[in-house]
Design an enzyme around this catalytic site. Sequence first.
Site, short mmCIF file in Angstrom:
data_model
loop_
_atom_site.label_atom_id
_atom_site.label_comp_id
_atom_site.label_asym_id
_atom_site.label_seq_id
_atom_site.Cartn_x
_atom_site.Cartn_y
_atom_site.Cartn_z
CB SER A 107 -4.51 6.96 2.67
OG SER A 107 -5.85 7.37 2.80
CB ALA A 108 0.82 5.63 4.73
#
Length: 387
Positions: free
Chosen positions: A67-68
């Site tokens: 999710s970065a």
Amino acid sequence: MDVNGTVAEGFEPVRDVFARNFETLGDRGAAVAVYRDGRRVVDLWAGTRDVDGTEPWQRGTAQLVRSATKGVAAAVPLLLRQRGLLDLDAPVAEYWPEFKAHGKERLLVRHVLNHRAGVPVLDRPLTPEEALDPRKGPEAVAAQTPAWEPGTDHGYHALTYGWMLDELVRRVTGLGAGAWIAREIAGPLGAGFWLGLPETEEAAGRTGRVGRIETPEPTGALHARPKRSVTEAYEDPGSLTRRAFAAITPFPDQNDPAYRASALPATNGIATADGLARIYAALIGDVDGGVRLFTPATVEAARTEESAGPDRVLVVNTRFGLGYMLHGSASPLLGPGSFGHPGRGGSLGFADPDTGIAFGYVTNGFRKTVTADPRAQALVRAVRAAL
């Protein structure tokens, strides 16, 4: 542990903490990069390229950052807004007419970015094959009935965020988010970031570019523990938590070249630590005296609080700006003005305009953490101490 790379004078504590992450926190292979005022001041790497291998991590080794990815993807609609091509206060359906079904006609573009869209789950999860088809995810979200009235509350859209963002970008530009990032962000910056890994880089992966990650169970702890933890919520099959993270089921093998070649703006970006930090550095200032992405007004828009309080999916208090997590108890960053995004399991990228710091950390040793991995947090504290 032998640590490779360089640190500028004053940032030696970051090297010490990075080495300690291997000695006491179990890192197997990782890298960290920090820029200050557009100049790289930390560039470190150590361990093995593959979590289950012996080949050494190289300076250009890249890893899946989960999710970065969202933080890099969020730059796309903000840049389109900056260029006058996208109105954040327009209904999504103005650009994507099919999206207005089932009470979503007043759902705004802004609601996609600040996690107030109300569609974090799919009533029928996608199969891995469907998820990798760039048409199926957007079609499923467009047909979904909201779990709450859009705009009235917030909850982390773990996977659906990416499909909504990707289709909006495609409707406005004719390109998916991955292709747009390659052309307008990563390419001009020379940054090691890919959303949709090219065949040439996948081939390089066999000789040292992209490492293999470990894949723990998809549950974990947040920094702040509420009456009901995210782990407990995930164990409830009917919870928004479980359903949001299970919008694809079963989840694809994240080491599979087909998965890495697809473009899921919520979850499958591949980056070097330097690439992640370099992009954030360019959001807030000139990099190497050249490329800058965000105007000061766009920086302020990115880090202005849009959503805060109890998160209907992550169940703790979270803070979001426009596509970015903001500094808070669930996801501590460098300071009150920081904006960025963690990746479940360890990775982290963010910028802090007040200090001129941009930060990127990538690892192959994924843990069960959701937003506040202890290895990344130790490095953030070291950067703060160096300042």
